[in-house]
Design an enzyme around this catalytic site. Sequence first.
Site, short mmCIF file in Angstrom:
data_model
loop_
_atom_site.label_atom_id
_atom_site.label_comp_id
_atom_site.label_asym_id
_atom_site.label_seq_id
_atom_site.Cartn_x
_atom_site.Cartn_y
_atom_site.Cartn_z
N GLU A 248 0.85 -1.19 0.00
CA GLU A 248 0.00 0.00 0.00
C GLU A 248 0.88 1.24 0.00
O GLU A 248 2.04 1.20 0.45
CB GLU A 248 -0.97 0.01 1.19
CG GLU A 248 -0.30 0.03 2.53
CD GLU A 248 -1.28 -0.26 3.68
OE1 GLU A 248 -1.07 0.33 4.76
OE2 GLU A 248 -2.20 -1.07 3.53
N LYS A 250 2.77 4.39 0.95
CA LYS A 250 3.24 4.98 2.21
C LYS A 250 3.16 6.50 2.05
O LYS A 250 3.96 7.11 1.36
CB LYS A 250 4.67 4.56 2.54
CG LYS A 250 5.11 5.03 3.91
CD LYS A 250 6.51 4.58 4.26
CE LYS A 250 6.83 4.83 5.72
NZ LYS A 250 6.43 6.14 6.21
N ARG A 270 0.13 9.81 16.37
CA ARG A 270 0.98 8.64 16.55
C ARG A 270 1.49 8.54 17.99
O ARG A 270 1.69 7.47 18.51
CB ARG A 270 2.18 8.73 15.59
CG ARG A 270 3.09 7.51 15.60
CD ARG A 270 4.36 7.79 14.83
NE ARG A 270 5.23 6.63 14.76
CZ ARG A 270 6.00 6.22 15.76
NH1 ARG A 270 5.98 6.86 16.91
NH2 ARG A 270 6.77 5.16 15.61
N GLU A 300 -3.52 7.51 7.65
CA GLU A 300 -2.50 8.55 7.49
C GLU A 300 -3.20 9.83 7.05
O GLU A 300 -3.93 9.86 6.05
CB GLU A 300 -1.48 8.12 6.43
CG GLU A 300 -0.20 8.91 6.45
CD GLU A 300 0.80 8.42 7.49
OE1 GLU A 300 1.85 9.07 7.63
OE2 GLU A 300 0.53 7.38 8.14
N PHE A 340 -5.93 2.62 6.62
CA PHE A 340 -5.23 1.39 6.24
C PHE A 340 -5.46 0.20 7.18
O PHE A 340 -5.04 -0.90 6.90
CB PHE A 340 -3.73 1.62 6.08
CG PHE A 340 -3.04 2.19 7.30
CD1 PHE A 340 -2.79 1.40 8.41
CD2 PHE A 340 -2.61 3.50 7.31
CE1 PHE A 340 -2.14 1.91 9.52
CE2 PHE A 340 -1.96 4.03 8.41
CZ PHE A 340 -1.72 3.23 9.52
N LYS A 421 8.75 -1.26 5.43
CA LYS A 421 8.73 0.01 4.70
C LYS A 421 9.73 -0.08 3.54
O LYS A 421 10.83 -0.59 3.73
CB LYS A 421 9.15 1.16 5.61
CG LYS A 421 8.17 1.49 6.70
CD LYS A 421 8.67 2.60 7.59
CE LYS A 421 9.57 2.08 8.69
NZ LYS A 421 9.83 3.05 9.76
#
Length: 560
Positions: A248, A250, A270, A300, A340, A421
């Site tokens: 997906e 970032k 976060r 996000e 997500f 990542k």
Amino acid sequence: MLYKELVELYKRLEKTTLKTLKTKFVSDFLKSVEKPELLEVIPYLILGKVFPDWDERELGIGEKLLIKAVSMATGINSEEIENSVRDTGDLGESIALALNKRKQKSFFSQPLTIERVYNTLVKIAEASGAGSQDRKLKYLANLFMDASPDEGKYLARTVLGIMRTGVAEGLLRDALADAFKVRVELVERAYMLTSDFGFVAKVAKLEGDEGLAKVKIQVGKPIKPMLAQMAANVREALVEMGGEAEFEIKYDGARVQVHKNGNKVLIYSRRLENVTKSIPEVVERVKEALKPEKVIVEGELVAVEETGRPRPFQYVLRRFRRKYNIEEMIEKIPLELNLFDILYVDGQNMIDTPFMERRKVLESVVNSNEWIKSAENLITKSPEEAEAFYHKALDLGHEGLMAKRLDSTYEPGNRGKKWLKIKPTMENLDLVVLGAEWGEGRRSGVLSSFLLGAYDPVKGDFVPVGKVGSGFTDEDLVEFTKMLKPLIKKEHGKEVELEPKVVIEVAYQEIQKSPKYESGFALRFPRYIALREDKGPEDADTVQRLAELYQFQERLKGGR
């Protein structure tokens, strides 16, 4: 329970650097707490806080108001206290001196209790409207009137959030387990699910392991986010994921956790700080976009330009910081939410559900629109397809990709290889500012070079990894100096030692092995990127993380 008993704990903690001894002191104190309801409060006071980070209440008291309250309580001029701070370098110490020299004392003075201190601080946090500053001042002055010098010192530190006793979340977790003879992994799990040490401490005392094992996700209490490691490229990620993965985009934004309970929506950063009030338009859109009555989702939050391209994540942080003229900021910095994951829906805990099932449920509960939608993704076994998707993400202005195992469960607070990542450059580091140097010449009067640290869980403390002096504007340095001056612990000539509270993001050319620093690593050509107000010291990168990135860097150079 008398406040002076807690103060004695603070004093013992401050006198030792040994983690084992600190843990024992905290454990012994927790054992001595008889009232279970008091346990909901004490863990945060031990950490030097009044409320959990996710609680939207704030004391709203700065140094000037604090000094004014002490002046009212002692009859000593505010200017005299301010001058004392210049000599001691510690407002808490100066307040203790003022209380020792007080010119007046109430005939009706009563010893401070923990309950009274906490309840008064709650009144201060909840004071609002016309005359609220005067009421806060009166509440605070009444506490200082009855405080001993030592009590005043630590009360001031609590109010300002600079306790300086070296107690972090990990130490408190271990102390709770020891105090109530429960399994540390159950304390950890309960805390990861609720982010509430007060609640966990009460359950541990009253119900033991059995109660902790039954702790569930609660809408309104944020869950510690699951974290990811780095992968060199999509091929490596696919191998790690077993040959097939969900990729997906970032996004270059700020990660948020959204809690919806009927018509009430709470949004946490976060760092699990409540940012709901700063983004009201997102709250209203969430009410329309999320179908379930009760749900917790992650996403996000991205600031976007008129063209739809993303802006750097610092723009989102500007929205989080704004408390006034919010309507103006809504126009200037529009926000898009890309969801997500889903962690809870209408009574069902989703974290133990495989990722692909969670993703399907997420897509089924979101009424996608221009501003809120599921993150763009691709499920594939093909390195070529994944590579094409990766370049698409970069072309759109995003950071890269996330790769996720299809069968992975959600592991709160864990940084494992189930999520990876993929970015085109080495990942920046989030490090704590441990010290600084006063500048010279054009930078005279401001702090201009900063010692950076990573957390070492073995030592139970932050250890240096290098200094950064580039990347700052003159305006940055002025703001940093204002922010860091209250955190100065000691001064040695031009050098100052700081309370490890502030986190900054730095870029660097590479990580090197180094005998110079206690961490064993040094950053080559570090450069300041941003102040990470969305992260606390507990969220900063660790020495273990540096070691992982060093190994990753060596792989990229071909040194497998």
